[in-house]
Design a protein around this motif. Structure first.
Motif, PDB file in Angstrom:
ATOM      1  N   LYS A 134    -102.800 -33.436 -20.323  1.00 25.26           N
ATOM      2  CA  LYS A 134    -101.916 -33.829 -19.486  1.00 25.26           C
ATOM      3  C   LYS A 134    -100.328 -34.130 -20.085  1.00 25.26           C
ATOM      4  CE  LYS A 134    -105.035 -36.853 -16.804  1.00 25.26           C
ATOM      5  NZ  LYS A 134    -105.289 -38.233 -16.475  1.00 25.26           N
ATOM      6  N   ILE A 135    -100.176 -34.297 -21.173  1.00 20.61           N
ATOM      7  CA  ILE A 135     -99.203 -34.227 -21.892  1.00 20.61           C
ATOM      8  C   ILE A 135     -98.538 -32.654 -22.052  1.00 20.61           C
ATOM      9  CG2 ILE A 135     -97.953 -34.475 -24.470  1.00 20.61           C
ATOM     10  CD1 ILE A 135    -100.038 -36.806 -24.738  1.00 20.61           C
ATOM     11  N   ASN A 136     -99.562 -31.742 -22.256  1.00 21.58           N
ATOM     12  CA  ASN A 136     -99.014 -30.390 -22.344  1.00 21.58           C
ATOM     13  C   ASN A 136     -98.545 -29.880 -21.215  1.00 21.58           C
ATOM     14  OD1 ASN A 136     -99.525 -30.471 -25.128  1.00 21.58           O
ATOM     15  ND2 ASN A 136    -101.450 -29.197 -24.800  1.00 21.58           N
ATOM     16  N   ARG A 137     -99.018 -30.380 -20.085  1.00 22.36           N
ATOM     17  CA  ARG A 137     -98.789 -29.929 -18.648  1.00 22.36           C
ATOM     18  C   ARG A 137     -97.391 -30.455 -18.350  1.00 22.36           C
ATOM     19  NH1 ARG A 137    -103.987 -30.532 -17.060  1.00 22.36           N
ATOM     20  NH2 ARG A 137    -103.708 -32.804 -16.449  1.00 22.36           N
ATOM     21  N   LEU A 138     -96.853 -31.655 -18.931  1.00 22.22           N
ATOM     22  CA  LEU A 138     -95.721 -32.147 -18.586  1.00 22.22           C
ATOM     23  C   LEU A 138     -94.575 -31.386 -19.460  1.00 22.22           C
ATOM     24  CD1 LEU A 138     -94.107 -34.800 -17.490  1.00 22.22           C
ATOM     25  CD2 LEU A 138     -94.229 -35.695 -19.790  1.00 22.22           C
ATOM     26  N   LEU A 139     -94.817 -31.000 -20.675  1.00 19.50           N
ATOM     27  CA  LEU A 139     -94.139 -30.499 -21.392  1.00 19.50           C
ATOM     28  C   LEU A 139     -94.052 -28.753 -20.917  1.00 19.50           C
ATOM     29  CD1 LEU A 139     -95.668 -31.527 -24.870  1.00 19.50           C
ATOM     30  CD2 LEU A 139     -93.560 -32.316 -23.775  1.00 19.50           C
ATOM     31  N   LEU A 140     -95.062 -28.388 -20.270  1.00 21.34           N
ATOM     32  CA  LEU A 140     -94.956 -27.179 -19.837  1.00 21.34           C
ATOM     33  C   LEU A 140     -93.921 -27.087 -18.631  1.00 21.34           C
ATOM     34  CD1 LEU A 140     -95.528 -23.921 -19.857  1.00 21.34           C
ATOM     35  CD2 LEU A 140     -97.694 -24.792 -18.344  1.00 21.34           C
ATOM     36  N   HIS A 141     -94.196 -28.045 -17.853  1.00 19.14           N
ATOM     37  CA  HIS A 141     -93.119 -28.245 -16.597  1.00 19.14           C
ATOM     38  C   HIS A 141     -91.493 -28.238 -17.207  1.00 19.14           C
ATOM     39  CE1 HIS A 141     -91.498 -29.633 -12.650  1.00 19.14           C
ATOM     40  NE2 HIS A 141     -90.924 -30.330 -13.517  1.00 19.14           N
ATOM     41  N   HIS A 142     -91.622 -29.015 -18.455  1.00 19.18           N
ATOM     42  CA  HIS A 142     -90.029 -29.192 -18.870  1.00 19.18           C
ATOM     43  C   HIS A 142     -89.578 -27.690 -19.606  1.00 19.18           C
ATOM     44  CE1 HIS A 142     -86.478 -31.030 -20.717  1.00 19.18           C
ATOM     45  NE2 HIS A 142     -86.699 -30.103 -21.937  1.00 19.18           N
ATOM     46  N   GLU A 143     -90.499 -27.142 -19.979  1.00 17.36           N
ATOM     47  CA  GLU A 143     -90.102 -25.784 -20.455  1.00 17.36           C
ATOM     48  C   GLU A 143     -89.823 -24.751 -19.380  1.00 17.36           C
ATOM     49  OE1 GLU A 143     -93.373 -24.163 -22.648  1.00 17.36           O
ATOM     50  OE2 GLU A 143     -93.032 -24.805 -24.546  1.00 17.36           O
ATOM     51  N   GLU A 144     -90.529 -24.822 -18.448  1.00 21.50           N
ATOM     52  CA  GLU A 144     -90.439 -23.960 -17.050  1.00 21.50           C
ATOM     53  C   GLU A 144     -88.767 -24.383 -16.460  1.00 21.50           C
ATOM     54  OE1 GLU A 144     -93.589 -24.785 -14.822  1.00 21.50           O
ATOM     55  OE2 GLU A 144     -94.893 -23.192 -15.735  1.00 21.50           O
ATOM     56  N   VAL A 184     -88.466 -38.207 -21.761  1.00 21.28           N
ATOM     57  CA  VAL A 184     -89.013 -39.159 -22.368  1.00 21.28           C
ATOM     58  C   VAL A 184     -89.298 -40.544 -21.096  1.00 21.28           C
ATOM     59  CG1 VAL A 184     -88.266 -41.687 -23.631  1.00 21.28           C
ATOM     60  CG2 VAL A 184     -87.761 -39.442 -24.539  1.00 21.28           C
ATOM     61  N   ALA A 185     -88.695 -40.291 -20.065  1.00 25.68           N
ATOM     62  CA  ALA A 185     -89.080 -40.870 -18.731  1.00 25.68           C
ATOM     63  C   ALA A 185     -90.222 -40.457 -18.615  1.00 25.68           C
ATOM     64  CB  ALA A 185     -87.963 -41.114 -17.883  1.00 25.68           C
ATOM     65  N   GLY A 186     -90.533 -39.154 -18.328  1.00 26.48           N
ATOM     66  CA  GLY A 186     -91.819 -38.649 -17.954  1.00 26.48           C
ATOM     67  C   GLY A 186     -92.914 -38.705 -18.762  1.00 26.48           C
ATOM     68  N   LEU A 187     -92.627 -38.811 -19.931  1.00 24.47           N
ATOM     69  CA  LEU A 187     -93.630 -39.096 -20.872  1.00 24.47           C
ATOM     70  C   LEU A 187     -94.181 -40.495 -20.943  1.00 24.47           C
ATOM     71  CD1 LEU A 187     -92.435 -36.944 -23.837  1.00 24.47           C
ATOM     72  CD2 LEU A 187     -94.650 -36.744 -22.800  1.00 24.47           C
ATOM     73  N   ASN A 188     -93.390 -41.535 -20.619  1.00 22.37           N
ATOM     74  CA  ASN A 188     -93.443 -42.844 -20.716  1.00 22.37           C
ATOM     75  C   ASN A 188     -94.376 -43.211 -19.476  1.00 22.37           C
ATOM     76  OD1 ASN A 188     -92.330 -44.254 -22.844  1.00 22.37           O
ATOM     77  ND2 ASN A 188     -90.356 -43.901 -22.360  1.00 22.37           N
ATOM     78  N   LYS A 189     -94.011 -42.620 -18.296  1.00 25.89           N
ATOM     79  CA  LYS A 189     -94.824 -42.869 -17.121  1.00 25.89           C
ATOM     80  C   LYS A 189     -96.501 -42.352 -17.532  1.00 25.89           C
ATOM     81  CE  LYS A 189     -91.389 -42.115 -13.601  1.00 25.89           C
ATOM     82  NZ  LYS A 189     -90.876 -41.380 -12.594  1.00 25.89           N
ATOM     83  N   LEU A 190     -96.571 -41.099 -18.063  1.00 25.06           N
ATOM     84  CA  LEU A 190     -97.951 -40.608 -18.396  1.00 25.06           C
ATOM     85  C   LEU A 190     -98.437 -41.665 -19.515  1.00 25.06           C
ATOM     86  CD1 LEU A 190     -99.905 -38.391 -17.989  1.00 25.06           C
ATOM     87  CD2 LEU A 190     -98.737 -37.217 -19.632  1.00 25.06           C
ATOM     88  N   PHE A 191     -97.684 -42.201 -20.434  1.00 24.92           N
ATOM     89  CA  PHE A 191     -98.435 -43.203 -21.335  1.00 24.92           C
ATOM     90  C   PHE A 191     -98.752 -44.617 -20.867  1.00 24.92           C
ATOM     91  CE2 PHE A 191     -97.469 -40.154 -24.582  1.00 24.92           C
ATOM     92  CZ  PHE A 191     -98.151 -40.219 -25.656  1.00 24.92           C
ATOM     93  N   THR A 192     -97.846 -45.020 -19.600  1.00 24.37           N
ATOM     94  CA  THR A 192     -98.246 -46.032 -18.940  1.00 24.37           C
ATOM     95  C   THR A 192     -99.690 -45.838 -18.332  1.00 24.37           C
ATOM     96  OG1 THR A 192     -95.922 -46.481 -18.560  1.00 24.37           O
ATOM     97  CG2 THR A 192     -97.404 -47.455 -17.022  1.00 24.37           C
ATOM     98  N   GLN A 193     -99.844 -44.740 -17.744  1.00 23.81           N
ATOM     99  CA  GLN A 193    -101.223 -44.273 -17.175  1.00 23.81           C
ATOM    100  C   GLN A 193    -102.329 -44.554 -18.210  1.00 23.81           C
ATOM    101  OE1 GLN A 193    -101.258 -40.505 -15.209  1.00 23.81           O
ATOM    102  NE2 GLN A 193    -103.520 -40.570 -15.428  1.00 23.81           N
ATOM    103  N   PHE A 194    -101.921 -43.815 -19.271  1.00 25.10           N
ATOM    104  CA  PHE A 194    -103.250 -44.088 -20.525  1.00 25.10           C
ATOM    105  C   PHE A 194    -103.282 -45.286 -20.625  1.00 25.10           C
ATOM    106  CE2 PHE A 194    -101.495 -39.615 -22.217  1.00 25.10           C
ATOM    107  CZ  PHE A 194    -101.929 -38.862 -21.468  1.00 25.10           C
ATOM    108  N   ALA A 195    -102.288 -46.312 -20.809  1.00 24.62           N
ATOM    109  CA  ALA A 195    -102.696 -47.535 -21.100  1.00 24.62           C
ATOM    110  C   ALA A 195    -103.353 -48.360 -19.886  1.00 24.62           C
ATOM    111  CB  ALA A 195    -101.393 -48.396 -21.423  1.00 24.62           C
ATOM    112  N   CYS A 196    -103.118 -48.112 -18.811  1.00 25.99           N
ATOM    113  CA  CYS A 196    -104.047 -48.404 -17.688  1.00 25.99           C
ATOM    114  C   CYS A 196    -105.222 -48.168 -17.721  1.00 25.99           C
ATOM    115  CB  CYS A 196    -103.425 -48.182 -16.391  1.00 25.99           C
ATOM    116  SG  CYS A 196    -101.807 -48.884 -16.086  1.00 25.99           S
ATOM    117  N   GLU A 197    -105.521 -46.961 -18.327  1.00 28.08           N
ATOM    118  CA  GLU A 197    -106.875 -46.445 -18.302  1.00 28.08           C
ATOM    119  C   GLU A 197    -107.581 -46.687 -19.715  1.00 28.08           C
ATOM    120  OE1 GLU A 197    -106.142 -42.306 -17.893  1.00 28.08           O
ATOM    121  OE2 GLU A 197    -105.970 -42.375 -15.631  1.00 28.08           O
ATOM    122  N   ALA A 212    -107.162 -40.779 -32.264  1.00 33.19           N
ATOM    123  CA  ALA A 212    -106.939 -39.564 -31.535  1.00 33.19           C
ATOM    124  C   ALA A 212    -107.062 -39.607 -29.969  1.00 33.19           C
ATOM    125  CB  ALA A 212    -107.672 -38.282 -32.177  1.00 33.19           C
ATOM    126  N   LEU A 213    -106.074 -38.981 -29.123  1.00 34.53           N
ATOM    127  CA  LEU A 213    -106.029 -38.899 -27.920  1.00 34.53           C
ATOM    128  C   LEU A 213    -107.155 -37.888 -27.438  1.00 34.53           C
ATOM    129  CD1 LEU A 213    -102.370 -39.087 -26.803  1.00 34.53           C
ATOM    130  CD2 LEU A 213    -103.967 -40.866 -26.460  1.00 34.53           C
TER     131      LEU A 213
END
Length: 144
Positions: free
Chosen positions: A78-88, A31-44, A70-71
């Protein structure tokens, strides 16, 4: 940070069903990683508000945002890369778990149709992860 419970019914969402379910430590890190990513989406200016949270005792990861649009494919990449990192890092499946998240004897697990037929009854709780907005998630995300 807000949680999905704080967001309006009209919020767009994406529901993922981790297999096995998220423990508290993994959930907090994800959730912390996703929040950082969504913060970037908001800035953009891709979104205005968002919330990421874990529900159903770690069996559902809910990503919600406004406005109800829709995103882009790039955002999902970008979300999927974060999720893949978590999977790994954890060995947990997030992007392609077995398709049917059910609860048997109080324990959530993802299964396939043969597993569903072998273990479930008409009263077995099931998570519907095909939902695209929070109002629908709240109404029928957990079904039987």
């Amino acid at each position: 940070m807000p949680t999905p419970a704080d967001m309006p019914d009209s919020s767009r969402c994406r529901v993922l069903t981790p297999h096995p379910v998220l423990d508290a430590q993994s959930a907090a890190a994800l959730v912390a990683g996703l929040n950082k990513l969504f913060t970037q989406f908001a800035c953009e200016d891709r979104i205005t508000t968002w919330a990421c949270g874990v529900e159903q005792d770690g069996a559902a990861l809910v990503l919600a945002w406004t406005p109800d649009v829709a995103l882009s494919g790039c955002s999902h990449d970008k979300i999927n890369r974060l999720l893949l990192h978590h999977e790994e890092q954890t060995g947990r499946q997030l992007l392609a778990p077995p398709p049917l998240p059910i609860q048997i004897a109080g324990v959530w697990s993802c299964t396939d149709r043969p597993g569903l037929r072998a273990h479930a009854t008409l009263a077995t709780p099931l998570i519907d992860a095909r939902i695209e907005n929070l109002g629908t998630w709240r109404e029928r995300g957990l079904t039987t």
